[in-house]
Design an enzyme around this catalytic site. Structure first.
Site, mmCIF file in Angstrom:
data_model
loop_
_atom_site.group_PDB
_atom_site.id
_atom_site.type_symbol
_atom_site.label_atom_id
_atom_site.label_comp_id
_atom_site.label_asym_id
_atom_site.label_seq_id
_atom_site.Cartn_x
_atom_site.Cartn_y
_atom_site.Cartn_z
ATOM 1 N N ASP A 145 -49.679 73.164 33.440
ATOM 2 C CA ASP A 145 -50.358 72.372 34.466
ATOM 3 C C ASP A 145 -49.567 72.458 35.779
ATOM 4 O O ASP A 145 -49.009 73.510 36.098
ATOM 5 C CB ASP A 145 -50.495 70.928 33.981
ATOM 6 C CG ASP A 145 -51.738 70.250 34.530
ATOM 7 O OD1 ASP A 145 -51.741 69.890 35.721
ATOM 8 O OD2 ASP A 145 -52.721 70.082 33.783
ATOM 9 N N HIS B 110 -51.275 65.656 38.609
ATOM 10 C CA HIS B 110 -52.120 66.015 37.472
ATOM 11 C C HIS B 110 -51.296 66.357 36.237
ATOM 12 O O HIS B 110 -51.574 65.882 35.128
ATOM 13 C CB HIS B 110 -53.015 67.192 37.859
ATOM 14 C CG HIS B 110 -54.129 67.471 36.907
ATOM 15 N ND1 HIS B 110 -53.999 68.336 35.845
ATOM 16 C CD2 HIS B 110 -55.406 67.009 36.857
ATOM 17 C CE1 HIS B 110 -55.141 68.398 35.192
ATOM 18 N NE2 HIS B 110 -56.015 67.605 35.776
ATOM 19 N N SER C 248 -59.772 66.801 31.702
ATOM 20 C CA SER C 248 -58.322 66.993 31.756
ATOM 21 C C SER C 248 -57.581 65.884 31.039
ATOM 22 O O SER C 248 -56.524 66.109 30.440
ATOM 23 C CB SER C 248 -57.839 67.024 33.213
ATOM 24 O OG SER C 248 -57.948 68.294 33.774
#
Length: 438
Positions: A182, A214, A386
């Site tokens: 990520d 994220h 996600s």
């Protein structure tokens, strides 16, 4: 060329991904490229350090051959593009595909905030095209939101996601390696100060430190701590070893070659679980990427499972979009998102093949998910497939701890076999909501 074709084209980079016939052999494959194109390729086998990136290997060559996958990443320009395309007629080559941009798949609009130049000024056009695509793909089909007779809420003890998957009465993930590919991790976050962390950045000119959020959020859901001083439990595999592969930039985007780098690194590190909350939009009938499918298959053969986000392009109840790449690959587990009453998240993509329904394999909490975050806030609640994906990755680690012989395909089968069925189509949620082992 359709609007969607323009969108897909805008997401392409200069590199080309070549997938050779399975097990065709390094020497033969290198000769194929040299003889057909006159290109000089480096090979991952030339480097003693298994984590050497494709970008580094390509610095003095026309491309790099990834021996573990029998895949080559080639530099391309206008003069070479037609020659490279001609490789599709070569019997030693399975496919030739563009190096496309992957983005973080949360409901935050990363497309509007990219600063690293990957889109070369096309962001505004892409945003406009996405809006037009949404309007064009809208149908009169009404897809009802079907709640289950349970409403989950965050408590002082645990987030709603931890409760829904029964994490509070399960294992810890001790001794299991979980890779999250990520935007990195906030290495200064106090909730990870005493954890086993192994990291590597595959993003040019950026270190592993997460300046996006994220990656830190996804790692928190997969492997966050059992206890925090003032916050509810938000992580599943709280004692697993965390492998941080930075394959998306601080702007939330990255190339396929970076992602392939990270997948290779995670497999070589012996990670049983590889979590990827990233992807690129697909269209009905487009098919899956042979490159990602090759890696997914090789991962399963090595005892690793790749778990990826199904994508957030749908607008339920009006329409459902197909599962994103690479989650639509048969050998990569695709994860859909659920809300607090275990209804399907409005944005969650769906399988579009009525014959198999395999494009979504499993579902997990993905709406209003509380987890770790970088910078002064330390925590944040966001939504997306996600956010669902690391829940499944964490559960997979707990299963690996309980059942030391369950790896690769066997682990996949256990995850789906023991999921809790939901009153939704398998096209939307696959086997149902993932469940921790008791």
């Amino acid at each position: 060329m359709s609007i969607y074709d323009h969108l897909i084209h805008a997401n392409q980079l200069d590199n080309i991904i070549v997938v050779f016939s399975d097990r065709s052999g390094q020497a033969k494959n290198l000769d194929t490229i040299t003889n057909c194109l006159g290109l000089k390729l480096a090979s991952t086998s030339d480097y003693a350090d298994e984590s050497t990136s494709c970008s580094a290997a390509m610095s003095d060559a026309d491309g790099v051959y990834i021996e573990e996958f029998d895949i080559a990443v080639l530099k391309s320009n206008n003069e070479q593009s037609s020659q490279i395309t001609s490789l599709t007629n070569n019997p030693d080559i399975e496919s030739v595909e563009p190096d496309v941009i992957m983005t973080a798949l949360s409901q935050l609009d990363y497309l509007s905030g990219l600063k690293d130049g990957l889109y070369s000024g096309a962001n505004a056009a892409i945003t406009q095209m996405r809006k037009r695509l949404t309007d064009a793909n809208s149908t009169s089909e009404e897809i009802p939101h079907i709640p289950v007779n349970t409403k989950y809420e965050n408590t002082k003890m645990a987030t709603w996601g931890m409760q829904a998957i029964n994490a509070n009465t399960s294992y810890s993930g001790r001794g299991i390696k979980v890779a999250v590919l990520d935007t990195g991790l906030d290495l200064n976050h106090p909730d990870f100060s005493n954890r086993c962390l192994v990291s590597k950045s595959f993003v040019s000119n950026e270190d592993v430190q997460d300046r996006n959020g994220h990656g830190t959020h996804c790692i928190g859901s997969a492997c966050g701590p059992l206890h925090t001083a003032t916050r509810p439990r938000y992580g599943v595999a709280y004692d697993a070893d965390i492998y941080i592969g930075k394959v998306l930039s601080n702007s939330g985007s990255g190339s396929t070659s970076w992602v392939l780098d990270g997948m290779r690194w995670a497999i070589n590190q012996g990670c049983e679980i590889i979590s990827m909350s990233l992807g690129s939009r697909t269209r009905v009938g487009q098919g899956y990427s042979p490159a990602y499918e090759r890696v997914g298959r090789r991962a399963l053969e090595h005892g690793s499972i790749i778990i990826a986000a199904a994508g957030n392009d749908s607008g339920r109840p009006r329409y459902r979009e197909p599962v994103s790449s690479p989650a639509n690959c048969p050998s990569i587990m695709s994860v859909a998102a659920l809300d607090e009453d275990l209804g399907i998240a409005t944005f969650s993509n769906a399988g579009k093949d009525p014959q198999s329904g395999r494009e979504v394999d499993i579902a997990a909490p993905g709406v209003n998910i509380f987890s770790s975050w970088p910078l002064t806030g330390m925590y944040n609640s966001i939504s997306g497939t996600s956010m669902a994906t690391p829940h499944v990755a964490g559960v997979a680690a707990l299963i690996c701890e309980k059942y030391p012989d369950l790896r690769g395909t066997d682990l996949w089968q256990h995850l789906t076999r023991h999921a809790e069925p939901l009153p939704h189509s398998i096209m939307d949620v696959g086997a149902g909501i993932v469940q921790c082992p008791l």
